[in-house]
Design an enzyme around this catalytic site. Structure first.
Site, PDB file in Angstrom:
ATOM      1  NE  ARG A   1       3.471   7.122   4.271  1.00 18.77           N
ATOM      2  CZ  ARG A   1       3.324   8.442   4.537  1.00 18.77           C
ATOM      3  NH1 ARG A   1       2.560   9.032   4.857  1.00 18.77           N
ATOM      4  NH2 ARG A   1       4.806   9.237   4.514  1.00 18.77           N
TER       5      ARG A   1
ATOM      6  CG  HIS B   1       6.391   4.664   7.035  1.00 19.72           C
ATOM      7  ND1 HIS B   1       6.732   6.130   7.217  1.00 19.72           N
ATOM      8  CD2 HIS B   1       6.002   4.606   5.840  1.00 19.72           C
ATOM      9  CE1 HIS B   1       6.651   6.429   5.930  1.00 19.72           C
ATOM     10  NE2 HIS B   1       6.293   5.536   5.103  1.00 19.72           N
TER      11      HIS B   1
ATOM     12  CB  SER C   1       9.457   1.355  17.301  1.00 17.17           C
ATOM     13  OG  SER C   1       9.789   1.327  15.991  1.00 17.17           O
TER      14      SER C   1
ATOM     15  CG  ASN D   1       7.461   8.364  10.200  1.00 18.45           C
ATOM     16  OD1 ASN D   1       7.196   7.678   8.950  1.00 18.45           O
ATOM     17  ND2 ASN D   1       8.451   7.681  10.888  1.00 18.45           N
TER      18      ASN D   1
ATOM     19  CG  HIS E   1       2.951   3.547  -3.949  1.00 19.55           C
ATOM     20  ND1 HIS E   1       4.277   4.130  -4.331  1.00 19.55           N
ATOM     21  CD2 HIS E   1       3.211   3.640  -2.436  1.00 19.55           C
ATOM     22  CE1 HIS E   1       5.015   3.908  -3.496  1.00 19.55           C
ATOM     23  NE2 HIS E   1       4.448   3.824  -2.213  1.00 19.55           N
TER      24      HIS E   1
ATOM     25  CB  SER F   1      -8.202   3.609  -9.260  1.00 17.88           C
ATOM     26  OG  SER F   1      -8.387   2.018  -8.629  1.00 17.88           O
TER      27      SER F   1
END
Length: 327
Positions: free
Chosen positions: A66, A70, A80, A97, A195, A249
């Site tokens: 992730r 992001h 950044s 965040n 995901h 899973s």
């Protein structure tokens, strides 16, 4: 602006969004094996550290993947998201965040690389390499990562608030926001497949459980049994509980999350939205029918494309000595 391998469709997208995203980088200056001479063991070092981390903290696989997402969706893939601000105004301080994790792992990788090759490997490249290695560590397919990114020196919470795609996004918003970054509808559904690993805090989807249209109702597209289970985990004001995005899973990179979406058990509104477009739904159906025959390869290709967004290369940017602060 060059448009390799994307032909007319890519050119049209660039023209459509030229005024929305000026000078959107398409990865010029990146190449596989960028550090082959300057730091020949760079990718081996990253893999070794991630292997150590996954052996003791496998739950970090989703968060580390992730971080790369992001980073790339705000200002481009230039590190950044890793910067700290003494006044708490950096990207990581933006509300979307607050749930990011894995910063210490990135620092651990950076320390190992600085010991071997001081000042050579950028933090932005570390994020891309780590993302690949956690995918492989959880059962995904290896793919070659282009490197050569430099690190940016600007990070603002306002940009993160404006640019990160919310989990409540509908299919129209998703397609527009991906297209602005040079990503196709196929990339949208493929990257959503990330995901399959990781968890999410209740606030990211609780509106679907308790206040979908602002009238204290539930999302009618959610499977009723899944809805009931989610309510057991997440009470209306719960801000801290973590829920698996791919129940049962969550630590395995597979296509089971696509199966869940087809059964109306996608966790986010943005997941359910993949059923609202003929192209994304067709991709879901194909992967389910064929047991994910092309998903793993497709995921690597889409990750490489995402990794080209807004990159800084050559004389632009810098190679940070510490990922959390500019030199």
């Amino acid at each position: 602006m060059a448009c390799p391998k994307l032909f007319l469709s890519c050119l049209l997208l660039q023209l459509m969004f030229l005024f929305l995203v000026p000078e959107a980088a398409q990865g010029q200056g990146l190449k596989v094996g960028f550090y082959r001479k300057a730091c020949p063991n760079a990718e081996i070092i990253v893999k070794e550290v991630i292997g150590q981390v996954m052996s003791v903290a496998p739950s970090l696989s989703g968060p580390l993947l992730r971080l790369h997402f992001h980073d790339c969706f705000v200002r481009g893939c230039e590190g950044s998201v890793l910067l700290n601000s003494p006044t708490y105004q950096a990207e990581k301080d933006a509300h979307p965040n607050h749930s990011l994790r894995g910063f210490q792992t990135i620092d651990r990788v950076k320390t190992a690389l600085e010991k071997a090759c001081p000042g050579i490997v950028s933090c932005a490249d570390i994020l891309a390499l780590v993302a690949r290695d956690v995918v492989v560590a959880t059962g995904g397919l290896f793919y070659y990562v282009e490197t050569g990114r430099k690190d940016g020196n600007v990070s603002t919470s306002k940009e993160a608030l404006n640019d990160l795609i919310p989990s409540k996004a509908n299919i129209t918003t998703l397609k527009i926001d991906f297209a602005k970054r040079g990503l196709s509808v196929k990339d949208l559904v493929v990257l959503s497949g990330g995901h399959t690993i990781g968890t999410s805090h209740c606030p990211s989807f609780s509106n679907r459980l308790y206040n979908f249209t602002g009238k204290g109702d539930t999302d009618p597209t959610l499977d009723s049994n899944y809805l009931a289970r989610l309510k057991l985990s997440c009470k209306p004001d719960d801000q801290t509980t973590l829920v698996e995005m791919d129940p049962g899973s969550v630590r395995t990179f597979d296509i089971k999350y696509f199966n869940l979406i087809a059964k109306r058990r996608g966790l986010f509104t943005s997941d359910a939205a993949l059923l609202d477009d003929s192209q994304t739904k067709a991709y879901l159906d194909f992967q389910i029918k064929t047991g994910g025959s092309t998903f793993f390869k497709d995921f690597g290709e889409s990750m490489v494309k995402m990794g080209r967004i807004g990159v800084l290369t050559e004389t632009a940017g810098e190679v940070r000595k510490v990922c959390s602060k500019v030199n």
